[in-house]
Design a protein around this motif. Structure first.
Motif, PDB file in Angstrom:
ATOM      1  N   THR A  61       0.779  -1.233   0.000  1.00  0.00           N
ATOM      2  CA  THR A  61       0.000   0.000   0.000  1.00  0.00           C
ATOM      3  C   THR A  61       0.816   1.292   0.000  1.00  0.00           C
ATOM      4  OG1 THR A  61      -0.161  -0.049   2.411  1.00  0.00           O
ATOM      5  CG2 THR A  61      -1.932  -1.117   1.168  1.00  0.00           C
ATOM      6  N   ASN A  62       2.115   1.187   0.129  1.00  0.00           N
ATOM      7  CA  ASN A  62       2.942   2.386   0.122  1.00  0.00           C
ATOM      8  C   ASN A  62       3.013   2.899  -1.320  1.00  0.00           C
ATOM      9  OD1 ASN A  62       5.147   4.180  -0.066  1.00  0.00           O
ATOM     10  ND2 ASN A  62       6.061   3.294   1.762  1.00  0.00           N
ATOM     11  N   VAL A  63       2.221   3.921  -1.620  1.00  0.00           N
ATOM     12  CA  VAL A  63       2.067   4.406  -2.996  1.00  0.00           C
ATOM     13  C   VAL A  63       3.401   4.830  -3.598  1.00  0.00           C
ATOM     14  CG1 VAL A  63       0.956   6.121  -4.483  1.00  0.00           C
ATOM     15  CG2 VAL A  63      -0.329   5.072  -2.610  1.00  0.00           C
ATOM     16  N   SER A  64       4.210   5.537  -2.863  1.00  0.00           N
ATOM     17  CA  SER A  64       5.514   5.981  -3.385  1.00  0.00           C
ATOM     18  C   SER A  64       6.388   4.793  -3.755  1.00  0.00           C
ATOM     19  CB  SER A  64       6.242   6.838  -2.354  1.00  0.00           C
ATOM     20  OG  SER A  64       5.510   7.992  -2.072  1.00  0.00           O
ATOM     21  N   GLU A  65       6.431   3.792  -2.889  1.00  0.00           N
ATOM     22  CA  GLU A  65       7.225   2.594  -3.161  1.00  0.00           C
ATOM     23  C   GLU A  65       6.632   1.786  -4.310  1.00  0.00           C
ATOM     24  OE1 GLU A  65      10.244   1.627  -1.937  1.00  0.00           O
ATOM     25  OE2 GLU A  65      10.210   3.629  -1.043  1.00  0.00           O
ATOM     26  N   CYS A  66       5.310   1.740  -4.394  1.00  0.00           N
ATOM     27  CA  CYS A  66       4.651   1.026  -5.502  1.00  0.00           C
ATOM     28  C   CYS A  66       5.029   1.654  -6.839  1.00  0.00           C
ATOM     29  CB  CYS A  66       3.132   1.043  -5.340  1.00  0.00           C
ATOM     30  SG  CYS A  66       2.509  -0.043  -4.066  1.00  0.00           S
ATOM     31  N   GLU A  67       5.091   2.979  -6.879  1.00  0.00           N
ATOM     32  CA  GLU A  67       5.449   3.662  -8.120  1.00  0.00           C
ATOM     33  C   GLU A  67       6.910   3.417  -8.486  1.00  0.00           C
ATOM     34  OE1 GLU A  67       4.261   7.702  -7.408  1.00  0.00           O
ATOM     35  OE2 GLU A  67       2.157   7.255  -7.842  1.00  0.00           O
ATOM     36  N   LYS A  68       7.764   3.290  -7.474  1.00  0.00           N
ATOM     37  CA  LYS A  68       9.189   3.023  -7.718  1.00  0.00           C
ATOM     38  C   LYS A  68       9.421   1.568  -8.106  1.00  0.00           C
ATOM     39  CE  LYS A  68      10.785   6.408  -4.356  1.00  0.00           C
ATOM     40  NZ  LYS A  68      11.400   6.577  -3.025  1.00  0.00           N
ATOM     41  N   ASN A  69       8.643   0.674  -7.516  1.00  0.00           N
ATOM     42  CA  ASN A  69       8.849  -0.754  -7.716  1.00  0.00           C
ATOM     43  C   ASN A  69       7.554  -1.401  -8.223  1.00  0.00           C
ATOM     44  OD1 ASN A  69       9.755  -3.360  -7.686  1.00  0.00           O
ATOM     45  ND2 ASN A  69      10.475  -3.306  -5.567  1.00  0.00           N
ATOM     46  N   ARG A  70       7.193  -1.038  -9.422  1.00  0.00           N
ATOM     47  CA  ARG A  70       5.919  -1.486 -10.006  1.00  0.00           C
ATOM     48  C   ARG A  70       5.838  -3.010 -10.144  1.00  0.00           C
ATOM     49  NH1 ARG A  70       3.094   2.890 -13.178  1.00  0.00           N
ATOM     50  NH2 ARG A  70       4.195   4.770 -12.557  1.00  0.00           N
ATOM     51  N   GLU A  71       6.942  -3.646 -10.453  1.00  0.00           N
ATOM     52  CA  GLU A  71       6.930  -5.101 -10.619  1.00  0.00           C
ATOM     53  C   GLU A  71       6.569  -5.796  -9.302  1.00  0.00           C
ATOM     54  OE1 GLU A  71      10.178  -8.519 -11.536  1.00  0.00           O
ATOM     55  OE2 GLU A  71      10.194  -6.794 -12.892  1.00  0.00           O
ATOM     56  N   HIS A  72       7.150  -5.345  -8.208  1.00  0.00           N
ATOM     57  CA  HIS A  72       6.846  -5.927  -6.899  1.00  0.00           C
ATOM     58  C   HIS A  72       5.395  -5.636  -6.501  1.00  0.00           C
ATOM     59  CE1 HIS A  72       7.490  -7.566  -2.948  1.00  0.00           C
ATOM     60  NE2 HIS A  72       7.075  -6.444  -2.396  1.00  0.00           N
ATOM     61  N   ALA A  73       4.942  -4.430  -6.740  1.00  0.00           N
ATOM     62  CA  ALA A  73       3.555  -4.062  -6.426  1.00  0.00           C
ATOM     63  C   ALA A  73       2.585  -4.925  -7.228  1.00  0.00           C
ATOM     64  CB  ALA A  73       3.318  -2.581  -6.717  1.00  0.00           C
ATOM     65  N   ASP A  74       2.881  -5.150  -8.495  1.00  0.00           N
ATOM     66  CA  ASP A  74       2.023  -5.992  -9.326  1.00  0.00           C
ATOM     67  C   ASP A  74       2.021  -7.438  -8.821  1.00  0.00           C
ATOM     68  OD1 ASP A  74       0.400  -6.450 -11.764  1.00  0.00           O
ATOM     69  OD2 ASP A  74       2.124  -7.678 -12.350  1.00  0.00           O
ATOM     70  N   LYS A  75       3.171  -7.912  -8.390  1.00  0.00           N
ATOM     71  CA  LYS A  75       3.280  -9.284  -7.877  1.00  0.00           C
ATOM     72  C   LYS A  75       2.416  -9.473  -6.633  1.00  0.00           C
ATOM     73  CE  LYS A  75       7.077 -10.779  -5.784  1.00  0.00           C
ATOM     74  NZ  LYS A  75       8.438 -11.294  -5.534  1.00  0.00           N
ATOM     75  N   ILE A  76       2.422  -8.501  -5.735  1.00  0.00           N
ATOM     76  CA  ILE A  76       1.672  -8.624  -4.480  1.00  0.00           C
ATOM     77  C   ILE A  76       0.196  -8.281  -4.669  1.00  0.00           C
ATOM     78  CG2 ILE A  76       1.455  -7.754  -2.104  1.00  0.00           C
ATOM     79  CD1 ILE A  76       3.941  -9.574  -2.718  1.00  0.00           C
ATOM     80  N   ASN A  77      -0.097  -7.189  -5.341  1.00  0.00           N
ATOM     81  CA  ASN A  77      -1.477  -6.697  -5.429  1.00  0.00           C
ATOM     82  C   ASN A  77      -2.286  -7.279  -6.588  1.00  0.00           C
ATOM     83  OD1 ASN A  77      -0.888  -5.118  -3.226  1.00  0.00           O
ATOM     84  ND2 ASN A  77      -0.583  -3.250  -4.394  1.00  0.00           N
ATOM     85  N   ASN A  78      -1.637  -7.966  -7.497  1.00  0.00           N
ATOM     86  CA  ASN A  78      -2.349  -8.499  -8.652  1.00  0.00           C
ATOM     87  C   ASN A  78      -2.123  -9.999  -8.806  1.00  0.00           C
ATOM     88  OD1 ASN A  78      -3.658  -8.809 -11.125  1.00  0.00           O
ATOM     89  ND2 ASN A  78      -1.935  -8.049 -12.300  1.00  0.00           N
ATOM     90  N   LYS A  79      -0.902 -10.391  -9.104  1.00  0.00           N
ATOM     91  CA  LYS A  79      -0.621 -11.801  -9.384  1.00  0.00           C
ATOM     92  C   LYS A  79      -0.924 -12.707  -8.188  1.00  0.00           C
ATOM     93  CE  LYS A  79       2.739 -10.800 -12.924  1.00  0.00           C
ATOM     94  NZ  LYS A  79       4.141 -10.725 -13.291  1.00  0.00           N
ATOM     95  N   SER A  80      -0.532 -12.295  -7.004  1.00  0.00           N
ATOM     96  CA  SER A  80      -0.758 -13.118  -5.817  1.00  0.00           C
ATOM     97  C   SER A  80      -2.243 -13.300  -5.528  1.00  0.00           C
ATOM     98  CB  SER A  80      -0.070 -12.499  -4.598  1.00  0.00           C
ATOM     99  OG  SER A  80       1.319 -12.469  -4.799  1.00  0.00           O
ATOM    100  N   VAL A  81      -3.028 -12.267  -5.751  1.00  0.00           N
ATOM    101  CA  VAL A  81      -4.474 -12.362  -5.559  1.00  0.00           C
ATOM    102  C   VAL A  81      -5.055 -13.351  -6.576  1.00  0.00           C
ATOM    103  CG1 VAL A  81      -6.647 -11.082  -5.602  1.00  0.00           C
ATOM    104  CG2 VAL A  81      -4.607 -10.044  -4.589  1.00  0.00           C
ATOM    105  N   GLY A  82      -4.522 -13.340  -7.772  1.00  0.00           N
ATOM    106  CA  GLY A  82      -4.936 -14.305  -8.788  1.00  0.00           C
ATOM    107  C   GLY A  82      -4.605 -15.734  -8.373  1.00  0.00           C
ATOM    108  N   TYR A  83      -3.430 -15.926  -7.772  1.00  0.00           N
ATOM    109  CA  TYR A  83      -3.057 -17.259  -7.268  1.00  0.00           C
ATOM    110  C   TYR A  83      -4.053 -17.728  -6.214  1.00  0.00           C
ATOM    111  CZ  TYR A  83       1.600 -16.420  -9.328  1.00  0.00           C
ATOM    112  OH  TYR A  83       2.649 -16.158 -10.165  1.00  0.00           O
ATOM    113  N   LEU A  84      -4.375 -16.846  -5.282  1.00  0.00           N
ATOM    114  CA  LEU A  84      -5.334 -17.202  -4.229  1.00  0.00           C
ATOM    115  C   LEU A  84      -6.692 -17.556  -4.834  1.00  0.00           C
ATOM    116  CD1 LEU A  84      -4.474 -14.445  -1.598  1.00  0.00           C
ATOM    117  CD2 LEU A  84      -4.085 -16.911  -1.327  1.00  0.00           C
ATOM    118  N   ALA A  85      -7.128 -16.770  -5.798  1.00  0.00           N
ATOM    119  CA  ALA A  85      -8.429 -17.026  -6.431  1.00  0.00           C
ATOM    120  C   ALA A  85      -8.410 -18.360  -7.168  1.00  0.00           C
ATOM    121  CB  ALA A  85      -8.769 -15.887  -7.397  1.00  0.00           C
ATOM    122  N   ARG A  86      -7.333 -18.658  -7.866  1.00  0.00           N
ATOM    123  CA  ARG A  86      -7.217 -19.911  -8.607  1.00  0.00           C
ATOM    124  C   ARG A  86      -7.272 -21.111  -7.658  1.00  0.00           C
ATOM    125  NH1 ARG A  86      -1.935 -20.237 -11.847  1.00  0.00           N
ATOM    126  NH2 ARG A  86      -2.704 -18.202 -12.434  1.00  0.00           N
TER     127      ARG A  86
END
Length: 92
Positions: A61-86
């Motif tokens: 949720t740290n917006v500044s860090e998410c903007e700096k590290n988009r790949e990590h933010a995508d992994k946690i906030n998007n891909k991981s949620v997809g894994y849980l849903a699957r």
């Protein structure tokens, strides 16, 4: 019934659990105890703990860090949620 609650910080359900949910088993995890970005590890964890319900309260949720590290933010906030849903879909 086994509940998995993935938390980033203290959460109200952890407090209410002892008071209102005595008939249920809760497994509490955080980023230090369960890497939700590791799909095979999640599958193993679900099978080992016989998880029935997932309450995912984790997020990067740290917006500044998410903007700096988009790949990590995508992994946690998007891909991981997809894994849980699957996994939840397969287990339903």
């Amino acid at each position: 019934m086994n509940f998995l609650q993935i938390i980033s910080k203290w959460n109200k359900i952890a407090f209410y659990k002892s008071k209102y949910y005595d008939n249920y088993n809760f497994v509490f995890t955080n980023k230090n105890t369960l890497d939700i970005s590791d799909y095979s590890n999640l599958i193993f964890f679900f099978k080992k703990n016989k998880i029935d319900v997932v309450i995912n309260a984790s997020a990067y949720t740290n917006v500044s860090e998410c903007e700096k590290n988009r790949e990590h933010a995508d992994k946690i906030n998007n891909k991981s949620v997809g894994y849980l849903a699957r996994i939840c879909k397969k287990n339903s």
